[in-house]
Enzyme design. Structure first.
Site, PDB file in Angstrom:
ATOM      1  N   ASP A 170       0.825  -1.210   0.000  1.00 55.51           N
ATOM      2  CA  ASP A 170       0.000   0.000   0.000  1.00 55.51           C
ATOM      3  C   ASP A 170       0.853   1.252   0.000  1.00 55.51           C
ATOM      4  OD1 ASP A 170       0.696  -0.741   2.735  1.00 55.51           O
ATOM      5  OD2 ASP A 170      -0.570   0.937   3.360  1.00 55.51           O
ATOM      6  N   GLU A 212       0.212  -1.084   5.655  1.00 56.57           N
ATOM      7  CA  GLU A 212       1.274  -0.663   6.572  1.00 56.57           C
ATOM      8  C   GLU A 212       1.109   0.797   6.962  1.00 56.57           C
ATOM      9  OE1 GLU A 212       5.305   1.088   7.534  1.00 56.57           O
ATOM     10  OE2 GLU A 212       3.875   1.586   5.941  1.00 56.57           O
TER      11      GLU A 212
END
Length: 482
Positions: A78, A145
């Protein structure tokens, strides 16, 4: 993607371009996760895709390396997806528009996602190779994350054999990271009531700030647009009766907000005072931030007059008090490591809806106790204003190990390739090494990466030449025996 196809290393930038075609902001990673699964299937590699959409891909050792200890390669899929105001791109549905400027790769009007797309690109390029020597590789690509490390927290690592991990989520070549702070996301929720009000409507804006990563740039003491807008509103409230209609600022709790905006309804005959106060506060901020954030700008403009549903007088005052009283920035420096921030927080998002206001913070500390005390302090401040607090995404720090053969080997390889010593550092930003070390007993970690600038912002840049040098370093490290 034509822009990157001629960049070296070709295979790394090919996969980075493929990744950038797929929207992958935090919380929107399903398509990229499925792409990684298809990649593994096409090459006959063992893979796991869990319920979180984390992906593990395993490639067995190349000939001659069957007896060597496995290595874990780790990064996250991400990115912090932000765009410039008015940019004609839907980052939830469209890929990035990559451009090259000299040695820099960047994305038009948006963040680039070099953090941490370059880790994924490195891993795919290695997994796709037939001529790179390596032991058994266990590639972990986690999700989300950037919003609390939820993917790493939910990851099942029981099938992994590796006790050495190369995290590829750092942004400065020449530095080998060996420790990081822990952190948490903290949300304040303030219930609000609205009433119809008549009066002059004004938009107040704080803009022009540099922003940045709330771990990597918090020590630079750049302006936080949410905090500065709170200061302006508090100053106005001392002499002016007004009601908040709208309030928003920031795009991610771990990014220092560059812009914030409020719409207020005020008494018609107070326009002069309002404009004078805005001008004075603007001059104060320019003087205070002339070196740290020189382009700060505070503006006011009158907007269409209409009957508006605004916060009550009491709720307007409570919300402004919260904004003004909330701590922000560096809270303590490390007594052990010169220049390292020990404890900080960042008010990354302010968001006012119909019936509630939300303030979101990223809290970090290399000391678990200091982190918890700061979270408790926030809870007390919120309670005094009638707000509730929620804590999410709490993750541990990654403690520095005095002895680490894998780190020693990485230093030896760096010295040989670069002809100088690397810097061994701990950082204030959070890495998934802490969570994964807690799951894998005896895990040795280092974290490296190529040069990047202004991550989590629309000014993000990735150095092309540094990407190649770090690639060569990774390959050299993988082929070491013993």
């Amino acid at each position: 993607m034509a822009v990157v196809e001629n960049l070296n290393p070709k295979k790394v930038f090919h996969y980075f371009g493929e990744i950038c075609k797929i929207p992958h902001g935090s919380g929107n990673v399903d398509k990229l996760s499925d792409y990684l699964v298809d990649f593994a299937k096409d090459r006959g590699l063992f893979y796991i895709q869990d319920a979180w959409k984390n992906v593990i891909i395993v490639k067995e050792a190349t000939p001659g390396y069957e007896g060597e200890a496995p290595i874990i390669l780790q990064g996250h899929m991400d990115m912090v997806a932000v765009k410039k105001p008015g940019a004609s791109i839907d980052m939830a549905k469209e890929g990035l528009r990559l451009l090259v400027d000299g040695d820099d790769l960047y994305a038009e009007d948006t963040s680039l996602g070099g953090d941490d797309g370059i880790a994924v690109a490195y891993a795919l390029a290695i997994l796709d190779s037939d001529d790179i020597a390596h032991p058994r590789l266990e590639v972990i690509i986690t999700v989300d994350e950037e919003v609390g490390m939820d993917g790493a927290r939910g990851l099942d690592v029981s099938m992994l054999k590796g006790k050495r991990m190369l995290n590829l989520d750092s942004e400065e070549e020449g530095i080998i990271l060996a420790g990081c702070a822990g952190g948490a996301r903290v949300d304040w929720i303030l219930p609000v009531n609205r009433k119809e009000k008549e009066g002059k409507r004004y938009t107040l804006k704080v803009k022009g700030l540099l922003g940045g990563h709330s771990g990597a740039e918090i020590d630079k003491e750049r302006g936080n647009a949410n905090v500065l807008l709170g200061r302006l509103l508090y100053r106005l409230s001392k002499e002016l009766n007004f009601y908040l209609e709208e309030l928003n600022g920031g795009l991610a709790d771990n990014a220092i907000p560059r812009e914030a905006c409020a719409v207020i309804v005020a008494e018609p005959d107070k326009k002069g005072y309002l404009e004078d106060t805005v001008e004075k506060v603007g001059e104060e901020l320019k003087q205070e931030l002339q070196t740290k954030d020189p382009e700060v700008l505070v503006v006011v403009e009158e907007v269409e007059e209409r009957t508006s549903k605004c916060l009550s007088e009491e709720d307007t005052k409570r919300l402004i008090s919260l904004l003004f009283a909330a701590p922000n920035g560096v809270q303590a420096m490390s007594a052990d490591i010169k220049g390292l921030v020990e404890t900080s927080l960042n008010m990354g998002i302010v968001d006012l809806k119909d019936d509630r206001a939300m303030l979101q913070f990223s809290v970090r500390s290399s000391l678990e106790g200091a982190k918890n005390v700061l979270i408790e302090k926030l809870e007390n401040i919120a309670a005094m204003a009638g707000a509730s607090q929620e804590v999410r995404g709490d993750y541990p720090g990654w403690a520095y190990k005095k002895e680490s053969p894998f780190r020693d080997k990485s230093v030896e390889v760096f010295r040989r390739l670069y002809g100088k010593e690397p810097k061994i550092q701990a950082i204030h930003a959070g890495l998934e090494c802490g969570l994964l070390s807690a799951k894998i007993p005896g895990l040795e970690c280092i974290s490296i990466g190529p040069d990047m600038k202004d991550i989590h912002t629309t000014e993000e840049r990735l150095s092309i030449s540094s990407t190649e040098r770090v690639w060569n370093y990774v390959l050299e490290l993988l082929k070491q025996k013993g």
